[in-house]
Design an enzyme around this catalytic site. Structure first.
Site, PDB file in Angstrom:
ATOM      1  N   GLY A 114       1.003  -5.006   1.515  1.00 24.98           N
ATOM      2  CA  GLY A 114      -0.187  -5.211   0.524  1.00 24.98           C
ATOM      3  C   GLY A 114       0.257  -5.928  -0.888  1.00 24.98           C
ATOM      4  O   GLY A 114      -0.593  -6.788  -1.454  1.00 24.98           O
ATOM      5  N   LEU A 157       0.732  -1.246   0.093  1.00 30.18           N
ATOM      6  CA  LEU A 157       0.106   0.032  -0.102  1.00 30.18           C
ATOM      7  C   LEU A 157       0.897   1.033  -0.007  1.00 30.18           C
ATOM      8  O   LEU A 157       1.883   1.230   0.633  1.00 30.18           O
ATOM      9  CB  LEU A 157      -0.839   0.141   1.217  1.00 30.18           C
ATOM     10  CG  LEU A 157      -1.807  -1.040   1.366  1.00 30.18           C
ATOM     11  CD1 LEU A 157      -2.787  -0.992   2.620  1.00 30.18           C
ATOM     12  CD2 LEU A 157      -2.568  -1.559   0.084  1.00 30.18           C
ATOM     13  N   ASN A 210       4.174  -7.072   6.611  1.00 38.55           N
ATOM     14  CA  ASN A 210       4.774  -6.500   7.923  1.00 38.55           C
ATOM     15  C   ASN A 210       4.538  -5.264   8.418  1.00 38.55           C
ATOM     16  O   ASN A 210       5.148  -4.391   8.797  1.00 38.55           O
ATOM     17  CB  ASN A 210       6.479  -6.102   7.288  1.00 38.55           C
ATOM     18  CG  ASN A 210       6.194  -5.363   6.023  1.00 38.55           C
ATOM     19  OD1 ASN A 210       5.187  -5.070   5.288  1.00 38.55           O
ATOM     20  ND2 ASN A 210       7.240  -4.343   5.934  1.00 38.55           N
ATOM     21  N   GLU A 211       3.207  -5.161   8.676  1.00 40.97           N
ATOM     22  CA  GLU A 211       2.453  -3.702   8.899  1.00 40.97           C
ATOM     23  C   GLU A 211       2.852  -3.194  10.304  1.00 40.97           C
ATOM     24  O   GLU A 211       3.113  -2.114  10.514  1.00 40.97           O
ATOM     25  CB  GLU A 211       0.842  -4.103   8.940  1.00 40.97           C
ATOM     26  CG  GLU A 211       0.245  -3.811   7.461  1.00 40.97           C
ATOM     27  CD  GLU A 211       0.481  -4.957   6.502  1.00 40.97           C
ATOM     28  OE1 GLU A 211       0.112  -4.947   5.433  1.00 40.97           O
ATOM     29  OE2 GLU A 211       0.993  -6.012   7.011  1.00 40.97           O
TER      30      GLU A 211
END
Length: 300
Positions: free
Chosen positions: A151, A106, A175-176
């Site tokens: 994303g 993202l 890995n947010e």
């Protein structure tokens, strides 16, 4: 047969059982399809469709790293919709035209310093991309020819099969948490369906990024091949998927994925509200700002 075009108002594989009989004569092919070219290229997406094999290749080309911006997601969704509605397209390979990266995930700039209305529009587009790919009636293969964090990893996991380039510098994973944000429930559900509960729990909390060999070991990808063989291997693998009668494969896919799709479909508005409320928090904006500053300094 492709169920999606028959399911008016119902996405992809949703409603397969209840409407199977009405779809048993193949996909409905609207006028739009008759006007569609076999090959099309937009600024950010290139699609090559081989009618002789029934397989399309969608190549992402949003420089520099295929970040999933609102504009890019919209182009992806438009192209997916066209392919889904074409009765002659049975398989889709998703890959990248950008060097060393499948998709960086993202676009952080879509979440930093934006109005709540813009954040909501962006998140709805992310949902739409996932619904179109995860619920596609086509056989889908991710030809992962570069790194694919966050994303980008989600996009890979929506596909039926994943093939990754054997380059230890490439990584893949959700890995947010490393960025100070949280993967929503449908990211979690997609990874749990792929890896199982415990592996997903560790991966999400730690924000783990896996090398191709590690990803293969835990089942995040299905094959690891030399970098110059990713697309050819995907093409060969697709022939095996298309050897299965479409209706049998699609119904089986629906049995596996319908409950996950239904959960997001029933909660789209609350999910958007939760995302906007979270990402616009001062603490989250601060974390995103620090991350962007780090990237800026790294480039310098």
């Amino acid at each position: 047969m492709a169920l999606r075009a028959c399911l008016r108002g119902k996405r992809g594989l949703t409603g397969v059982f209840s409407q199977l009989s009405s779809c048993s004569h193949g996909r409905v092919s609207p006028v739009l399809v008759a006007q569609q070219r076999n090959n099309s290229t937009s600024q950010k997406v290139q699609v090559d469709f081989d009618q002789s094999t029934g397989v399309a290749v969608l190549r992402m080309q949003n420089p520099p790293v295929n970040s999933l911006s609102l504009e890019f997601l919209t182009e992806i969704c438009i192209n997916l919709e066209k392919l889904e509605m074409d009765k002659s397209c049975r398989g889709l390979i998703v890959t990248s035209n950008r060097p060393k990266v499948f998709s960086a995930g993202l676009d952080i700039f879509e979440m930093y310093g934006k109005t709540p209305e813009r954040c909501a529009e962006f998140w709805k587009a992310v949902q739409e991309m996932w619904l179109k790919l995860y619920g596609s009636s086509m056989a889908t293969i991710a030809a992962i020819n570069g790194s694919s964090p966050a994303g980008g990893c989600l996009m890979c996991m929506t596909c039926d099969y994943r093939i990754m380039a054997d380059n230890p510098r490439y990584t893949i994973g959700l890995n947010e948490t490393l960025l100070g944000i949280v993967a929503p429930f449908w990211f979690k559900d997609t990874m749990t369906n792929t890896l199982g509960h415990r592996t997903t729990e560790l991966a999400l909390q730690l924000g783990s990024l896996y090398s191709p060999a590690e990803a293969l070991k835990i089942g995040l990808v299905d094959q690891v091949v030399p970098e110059d063989q990713v697309l050819t291997t995907a093409t060969e693998a697709m022939s095996k998927w298309l050897a299965i009668p479409d209706h049998a494969r699609q119904i089986t896919k629906s049995m596996m994925r319908k409950s996950t799709i239904d959960r997001l479909t029933a909660n789209r508005e609350s999910d958007i509200k939760n995302f906007v409320g979270f990402v616009t928090k001062a603490s989250v904006q601060k974390s995103l700002g620090m991350y962007l500053e780090m990237l800026k300094n790294r480039k310098a």
